[in-house]
Design a protein around this motif. Structure first.
Motif, mmCIF file in Angstrom:
data_model
loop_
_atom_site.group_PDB
_atom_site.id
_atom_site.type_symbol
_atom_site.label_atom_id
_atom_site.label_comp_id
_atom_site.label_asym_id
_atom_site.label_seq_id
_atom_site.Cartn_x
_atom_site.Cartn_y
_atom_site.Cartn_z
ATOM 1 N N GLU A 135 1.079 -1.015 -10.874
ATOM 2 C CA GLU A 135 0.919 -0.587 -12.272
ATOM 3 C C GLU A 135 1.858 -1.362 -13.197
ATOM 4 O OE1 GLU A 135 1.655 3.537 -11.760
ATOM 5 O OE2 GLU A 135 -0.343 3.953 -10.939
ATOM 6 N N ASN B 145 2.137 1.449 -5.394
ATOM 7 C CA ASN B 145 1.285 1.708 -6.564
ATOM 8 C C ASN B 145 2.074 1.589 -7.861
ATOM 9 O OD1 ASN B 145 -0.927 2.122 -4.943
ATOM 10 N ND2 ASN B 145 -0.902 4.345 -5.094
ATOM 11 N N GLN C 200 -8.534 -1.839 -5.022
ATOM 12 C CA GLN C 200 -9.275 -1.124 -6.059
ATOM 13 C C GLN C 200 -8.391 -0.770 -7.244
ATOM 14 O OE1 GLN C 200 -10.908 2.118 -3.776
ATOM 15 N NE2 GLN C 200 -12.507 0.848 -2.856
ATOM 16 N N LEU C 201 -7.146 -0.326 -6.961
ATOM 17 C CA LEU C 201 -6.232 0.004 -8.051
ATOM 18 C C LEU C 201 -5.894 -1.235 -8.859
ATOM 19 C CD1 LEU C 201 -4.335 1.917 -9.569
ATOM 20 C CD2 LEU C 201 -2.590 1.424 -7.830
ATOM 21 N N ALA D 177 -7.555 0.437 -0.922
ATOM 22 C CA ALA D 177 -7.033 1.288 -1.990
ATOM 23 C C ALA D 177 -6.209 0.474 -2.986
ATOM 24 C CB ALA D 177 -6.190 2.421 -1.398
ATOM 25 N N SER D 178 -5.342 -0.398 -2.479
ATOM 26 C CA SER D 178 -4.529 -1.231 -3.369
ATOM 27 C C SER D 178 -5.387 -2.232 -4.132
ATOM 28 C CB SER D 178 -3.451 -1.969 -2.569
ATOM 29 O OG SER D 178 -2.483 -1.064 -2.081
ATOM 30 N N SER E 191 -8.852 -2.475 -10.891
ATOM 31 C CA SER E 191 -9.163 -1.567 -11.999
ATOM 32 C C SER E 191 -8.190 -1.731 -13.162
ATOM 33 C CB SER E 191 -9.149 -0.111 -11.520
ATOM 34 O OG SER E 191 -7.827 0.336 -11.252
ATOM 35 N N LEU E 192 -6.969 -2.203 -12.858
ATOM 36 C CA LEU E 192 -5.951 -2.402 -13.886
ATOM 37 C C LEU E 192 -5.976 -3.809 -14.463
ATOM 38 C CD1 LEU E 192 -2.974 -0.492 -12.200
ATOM 39 C CD2 LEU E 192 -4.383 0.290 -14.119
ATOM 40 N N SER F 174 2.288 5.045 -2.276
ATOM 41 C CA SER F 174 2.703 5.555 -3.581
ATOM 42 C C SER F 174 3.750 4.669 -4.244
ATOM 43 C CB SER F 174 3.249 6.978 -3.434
ATOM 44 O OG SER F 174 4.376 7.008 -2.569
ATOM 45 N N THR G 100 0.843 -1.194 0.000
ATOM 46 C CA THR G 100 0.000 0.000 0.000
ATOM 47 C C THR G 100 0.876 1.240 0.000
ATOM 48 O OG1 THR G 100 -1.832 -1.079 1.156
ATOM 49 C CG2 THR G 100 -1.695 1.319 1.345
#
Length: 231
Positions: A37, A33, A60-61, A57-58, A64-65, A30, A28
């Motif tokens: 990605e 992230n 969901q990211l 948060a992680s 989504s990817l 920046s 978790t």
């Protein structure tokens, strides 16, 4: 290179530690992230992995990817976890939890064969403690727990300024429903002993000292990524 570019370089380097078919813990923050990605981009090329996130948060990211997600309930043993750190020292000891996910991050990391930390060069310190140590506590009796934390610090002849973490003017609530007390110490000469003392306090759920968990640190620098590997 900027700090963010160093983080990204370390995140890309971490892909070498992930093999096709691996079960991967996603950190978790920046820095994590950047890894999420990069891993998602590799997965879009047919690289098959399944992931467990350490925060909403992680999750969901990653979802989504297009990364395939699972849980520790379904997959209790992971191959590798890749995460950032707020500080690390020469003994592979860490302070984590600046993003508020330290409890789940520690559960996921210790459910993995090994943990890879990715960081920019500002995170390397001679001794832990410059970054405030997050202590996750149950909401009941926060002031009493704070007093016990202070007592534990005094046992080690340490002085620490405690601040209840806030968000939008209200107490910060972790994904697990707990509060966080950030303890500014400045210098922690014996992280292992502090780790044990904090764990013995009723009301403390866990804390941001990661001892004997991390085995590899990838640190981005202006001259490339440096690797610190525990023997």
């Amino acid at each position: 290179m900027t700090a963010d570019q160093q983080k990204k370089a370390a995140a890309i380097a971490a892909l070498e530690y992930v093999k096709a078919g691996n079960k991967v813990g996603l950190g978790t923050g920046s820095t994590a992230n950047h890894f999420i990605e990069a891993l998602a981009e590799k997965a879009r090329g047919g690289f098959d992995v399944e992931c467990v996130a350490t925060s909403r948060a992680s999750f969901q990211l990653a979802q989504s990817l297009g990364l395939k997600m699972t849980t520790l309930e379904k997959q209790p043993h992971l191959d590798v976890t890749v995460d950032g750190a707020d500080e690390f020292d020469a003994n592979w000891q860490l302070i984590k939890g600046g993003g508020g996910a330290l409890l789940v991050e520690k559960i996921v990391a210790t459910s993995s064969r090994y943990m890879v930390v990715i960081a920019d060069q500002s995170k390397k310190v001679n001794a832990l403690g410059r970054f405030p140590l997050p202590v996750e506590v149950v909401p009941f009796g926060v002031n009493a727990t704070s007093w016990k934390i202070d007592r534990a610090l005094r046992i080690l002849d340490l002085k620490g300024k405690q601040v209840l973490r806030l968000k939008d003017g209200k107490p910060f609530v972790t994904d697990s429903g707990n509060a966080i007390i950030d303890v500014t110490i400045g210098h922690i000469p014996d992280p292992r002993r502090l780790d044990n003392l904090l764990k013995s306090i009723p009301g403390v759920v866990d804390h941001g000292l990661f001892i004997d968990i991390c085995g590899i640190v990838l640190m981005g620098t202006d001259d490339g990524v440096q690797t610190f590997r525990k023997a």
